[in-house]
Design an enzyme around this catalytic site. Structure first.
Site, PDB file in Angstrom:
ATOM      1  N   ASP A  45       1.559   3.501  -4.227  1.00 22.42           N
ATOM      2  CA  ASP A  45       1.311   2.096  -3.908  1.00 22.42           C
ATOM      3  C   ASP A  45       1.632   1.192  -5.092  1.00 22.42           C
ATOM      4  OD1 ASP A  45       0.372   3.060  -1.535  1.00 22.42           O
ATOM      5  OD2 ASP A  45      -1.644   2.221  -1.721  1.00 22.42           O
ATOM      6  N   HIS A 189      -0.545   5.745  -7.595  1.00 23.28           N
ATOM      7  CA  HIS A 189      -0.048   4.405  -7.915  1.00 23.28           C
ATOM      8  C   HIS A 189       0.998   4.492  -9.031  1.00 23.28           C
ATOM      9  CE1 HIS A 189      -4.010   3.860  -6.077  1.00 23.28           C
ATOM     10  NE2 HIS A 189      -3.587   2.673  -5.671  1.00 23.28           N
TER      11      HIS A 189
END
Length: 481
Positions: A45, A189
């Site tokens: 993400d 991430h």
């Protein structure tokens, strides 16, 4: 102030809390985990990031691992070369909004614009669009799950706190290895510039990920794109296992719903009508709906004090689990309500806080037959309240009734919430003199002793209720021809 608080509670519940509950816990309209034995999904993400995303792509290429990147539109727009590289090297690109902002804090039209703007960036750079979407922090709102417009919402089955630098590479690797198995959807991430993240945190993630990929290779586990894992969703699980899973999910949904109900009762100080096995709770409120003609020259108007009734969902679930049909469920409810209305009348008479109330009312989708008890059925005007009541009650009905989903599909034209209203003097006239000791004796709808000991006039009234419900059902069927 209380009314404002109530509306804030309703709006946050319908727009945010319930959608988050049913999606995160029960997987409603979202993909969280696959069913493959040898394949798992790495998802990243918040990128692309000019420093860490290129290093991540190098690492994935070295291990021939495929991944899914949920990109933030504004970052993708700044670094189109990284977006193109993701696509060219066979990774899946999904949407993570144009800016990293919670869907709870945006209107539905704003969320749609965020998604469309990000997809436009992806299409312009790669030549292809995408149907995969992950809302920031995995937080969905009512419209995300009710109208997905062809989008596939992807959450995750495991996350590791990799956005914080304080979680060192060694600890992060240990956490990730504990979750390394087929079907897992891992949340990581590749960018640390979003709210709450540390800018240097992806460095630890890359070290831990290298360790994970090495161990996965040893165990003959393969990292694949989310859409590849999704194709395995049919699996080869046995029917028994599938039924067992649904049964577990149903129990979990009921448990979560009842906890929510306890919170609601505590916040708004609802009181039980009966001490034992109550069918509904009540509280005093100021009426804010449209004017209602309660007949005989009596009107319920905006600003009038009323008693608001709420069904006990635990009892509803118990009744719904054993009901043979909608008619059967309605008849059981009418029987129980009839036995507890005398208790409500007694409480209103002896409760100084209830002085001056003009009527009792409730909102329900089960509204067949209560006219015989003195209630009047009224339509709810079009608007926000009706829409939210419909969403809430349909979700509740799916939970409390074994065939609730099928009933809502087959009878969607008639399965709509309505106002059920009774003037307070009608409550007193009909039920104040009834002996309250009969209430507990007649409560259990499976106990046939109430039929044996019922007086002739009560039998006649019950027959009329049956007839009213069946006539209404027949009319509904006929109207659909």
């Amino acid at each position: 102030m209380q009314t404002l608080l109530l509306w804030m509670f309703y709006i946050s519940t319908f727009y945010a809390f319930i959608p988050a509950l049913v999606s995160r816990i029960f997987g409603f309209r979202v993909f969280r985990r696959g069913k493959s034995e040898r394949e798992y999904a790495l998802t990243f993400d918040d990128g692309p990031d000019p420093v860490y995303t290129s290093q991540l792509l190098d690492l994935l290429k070295r291990f021939d691992a495929k991944a899914t990147f949920f990109v933030v539109g504004i970052n993708a727009e700044k670094h189109p070369e990284l977006l193109k590289r993701m696509h060219d090297e066979g990774h899946l690109i999904g949407i993570h909004n144009y800016v990293h902002k919670s869907n709870w804090l945006m209107r539905p039209v704003t969320v749609r614009k965020q998604i469309a703007q990000t997809e436009s960036v992806i299409r312009r750079v790669t030549g292809e669009g995408t149907t995969f979407y992950r809302p920031p922090w995995g937080i969905v709102n009512l419209f995300d799950i009710s109208k997905n417009n062809g989008r596939r919402i992807v959450l995750w089955s495991s996350m590791f706190g990799d956005w914080k630098a304080s979680v060192g590479a060694k600890q992060l690797a240990e956490r990730m290895l504990k979750k390394l198995r087929g079907g897992e959807v891992m949340l990581l991430h590749d960018c640390g510039t979003t709210l709450g993240a540390d800018a240097e945190a992806p460095r630890n993630m890359l070290i831990a990920l290298e360790k994970l990929l090495m161990v996965a290779q040893e165990r003959q586990l393969r990292s694949v794109r989310v859409d590849t894992l999704l194709c395995r969703q049919s699996g080869n699980q046995s029917t028994v296992s599938s039924l067992s899973s649904r049964d577990w999910m149903k129990k979990t949904m009921v448990f979560g719903w009842l906890q929510y109900e306890r919170l609601f009762h505590a916040l708004f100080r609802l009181r039980p009508v009966s001490k034992n096995n109550t069918i509904f709770y009540y509280r005093r409120r100021i009426y804010h709906g449209p004017n209602i003609n309660m007949e005989n020259g009596r009107w319920l108007e905006k600003g009038d004090p009323i008693i608001e009734l709420h069904f006990d969902n635990k009892v509803l679930f118990r009744l719904g689990s054993t009901a043979k049909s909608m008619v059967h469920l309605a008849i059981q409810l009418i029987r129980i309500v009839k036995t507890q209305l005398p208790d409500l009348a007694q409480r209103v008479v002896h409760d100084s806080g209830m002085k001056g109330v003009k009527a009792i009312y409730a909102v329900s989708m089960i509204h067949r037959g209560p006219e015989k008890l003195g209630f009047q059925i009224r339509e709810i005007p079009q608007g926000l309240f009706k829409h939210m009541s419909t969403v809430y009650l349909k979700l509740l009905f799916r939970i409390i009734h074994p065939s609730g989903s099928e009933q809502l599909i087959e009878k969607k034209e008639v399965m709509v919430p309505k106002l059920i209203v009774m003037p307070i003097d009608t409550l007193f006239d009909r039920f104040q003199q009834v002996d309250s000791h009969q209430t507990d004796h007649a409560f259990d709808p499976t106990d046939q002793r109430d039929v044996v000991h019922t007086r002739n006039n009560e039998l006649a009234e019950e027959d009329a209720v049956h007839a009213s419900i069946r006539a209404s059902k027949t009319a509904d069927t006929g109207s659909g021809n």
